[in-house]
Design an enzyme around this catalytic site. Sequence first.
Site, PDB file in Angstrom:
ATOM      1  N   SER A  59      35.827  -7.695 -17.918  1.00  0.00           N
ATOM      2  CA  SER A  59      35.466  -8.790 -18.821  1.00  0.00           C
ATOM      3  C   SER A  59      35.831 -10.152 -18.246  1.00  0.00           C
ATOM      4  O   SER A  59      36.610 -10.267 -17.300  1.00  0.00           O
ATOM      5  CB  SER A  59      36.177  -8.585 -20.160  1.00  0.00           C
ATOM      6  OG  SER A  59      36.030  -7.256 -20.593  1.00  0.00           O
TER       7      SER A  59
HETATM    8  N1  SAH Z   1      39.091  -3.625 -20.344  1.00  0.00           N
HETATM    9  C1  SAH Z   1      38.163  -3.330 -19.272  1.00  0.00           C
HETATM   10  C2  SAH Z   1      36.742  -3.672 -19.673  1.00  0.00           C
HETATM   11  C3  SAH Z   1      36.016  -2.498 -20.108  1.00  0.00           C
HETATM   12  S1  SAH Z   1      34.309  -2.614 -20.495  1.00  0.00           S
HETATM   13  C4  SAH Z   1      38.544  -4.022 -17.983  1.00  0.00           C
HETATM   14  O1  SAH Z   1      39.493  -4.780 -17.960  1.00  0.00           O
HETATM   15  O2  SAH Z   1      37.892  -3.782 -16.979  1.00  0.00           O
HETATM   16  C5  SAH Z   1      34.260  -1.487 -21.855  1.00  0.00           C
HETATM   17  C6  SAH Z   1      34.644  -0.058 -21.562  1.00  0.00           C
HETATM   18  O3  SAH Z   1      34.692   0.625 -22.816  1.00  0.00           O
HETATM   19  C7  SAH Z   1      33.675   0.700 -20.690  1.00  0.00           C
HETATM   20  O4  SAH Z   1      34.346   1.191 -19.561  1.00  0.00           O
HETATM   21  C8  SAH Z   1      33.199   1.842 -21.591  1.00  0.00           C
HETATM   22  O5  SAH Z   1      32.995   3.066 -20.894  1.00  0.00           O
HETATM   23  C9  SAH Z   1      34.354   1.970 -22.569  1.00  0.00           C
HETATM   24  N2  SAH Z   1      34.020   2.667 -23.837  1.00  0.00           N
HETATM   25  C10 SAH Z   1      32.820   2.824 -24.441  1.00  0.00           C
HETATM   26  N3  SAH Z   1      32.930   3.540 -25.565  1.00  0.00           N
HETATM   27  C11 SAH Z   1      34.249   3.845 -25.708  1.00  0.00           C
HETATM   28  C12 SAH Z   1      34.998   4.608 -26.655  1.00  0.00           C
HETATM   29  N4  SAH Z   1      34.420   5.181 -27.724  1.00  0.00           N
HETATM   30  N5  SAH Z   1      36.335   4.739 -26.459  1.00  0.00           N
HETATM   31  C13 SAH Z   1      36.943   4.179 -25.362  1.00  0.00           C
HETATM   32  N6  SAH Z   1      36.273   3.466 -24.440  1.00  0.00           N
HETATM   33  C14 SAH Z   1      34.954   3.295 -24.593  1.00  0.00           C
END
Ligand code: SAH
Length: 317
Positions: A59
């Site tokens: 992000s």
């Molecule tokens: N915090 C992360 C950004 C992640 S983007 C960073 O610093 O890089 C959002 C993420 O949420 C993705 O990897 C996606 O696979 C995950 N995601 C989607 N649905 C989810 C769920 N139900 N539970 C946990 N993670 C989920």
Amino acid sequence: MRERLFWILKDYGIDERIAKAFLEVPREEFLMKHYSLSHVYEDVVLVSYEDGEVFSTSSQPSLMAMFMEWVELGEGMKVLEIGGGTGYNAAVMSRIVGENGFVVTVEYFEKVCKIARENVRRLGIDSVAVVCGDGYYGVPDFAPYDVIFVTVGVDEIPEHWFRQLKDEGRVIVPINMKFSGRQPAFLFVKKGNHLEGNYKLETRFIEAGGNLGNLLERNKKLLKEFPFRKTIRVPRLQMFVELVDLLTRRLTRMNGTFYYAGPEGTVEFSGGEMRIYGDTPEIESLLSQWKSCDYRSFEHLTLHVGYNALSRISCTI
Ligand code: SAH
């Protein structure tokens, strides 16, 4: 290069303590694709992993930093992050909570989750636990949390999270609005049986999979038949549907029409009216509270989301 990001965050007015944490974590170590170092330390969203089947993004740093300020992230706190990705943001937060704090991050896709685990292990970050699974259930093993930090667009704030949060604990969460497709982020504080919160800003995170992304589908089974009672005309009906979505977690959709699926009644929203079947006291009291706030948009209301308690609206001054 990392210094550049530090100064960008400082220019945004981000607290020194938080901006410094971004100096301490090498973002490139969490990107499974190649970018030039100058691009890595720009204030941008970057794709951290993709293989044609699943993908994840790192992000925008300034947005993460703002979220950290809003939840008042500090020394010694226990944080639950939902949407772990490849682990960058969890690693940054671990610098802020310090040795006495702890970060638990949940990632839904096994492949991405394993990469996050490997990343934090390789960098010797031992105050982050990476859990593979559906964030909908939270992580009860490490509860209660001071903060729930959501970095993926979710359909609702599940009761599991509410139960795993300390009283006065904070949640920052981007919510997928089913009617408009918007994704506003809200900051909530737990107060007794309610999460009390306000709108913060518009976001565009990846939409969650699993139970965090299928609320309309799951709620279909709550729809039951009740006798028709009355029709009520509602000004700004779309906005009211969004409030019902945020406040009741009982919105559903059938053949393109939205419904509230209550325990003793159903409401059908269409053509500027609500058709009420059975008893829906929750909806009728929300409507009268909303009227007394001059039918304002959710940006200008305080939401009190109830857990085993009725939800309420109050007019933000
Ligand atoms: N915090 C992360 C950004 C992640 S983007 C960073 O610093 O890089 C959002 C993420 O949420 C993705 O990897 C996606 O696979 C995950 N995601 C989607 N649905 C989810 C769920 N139900 N539970 C946990 N993670 C989920």
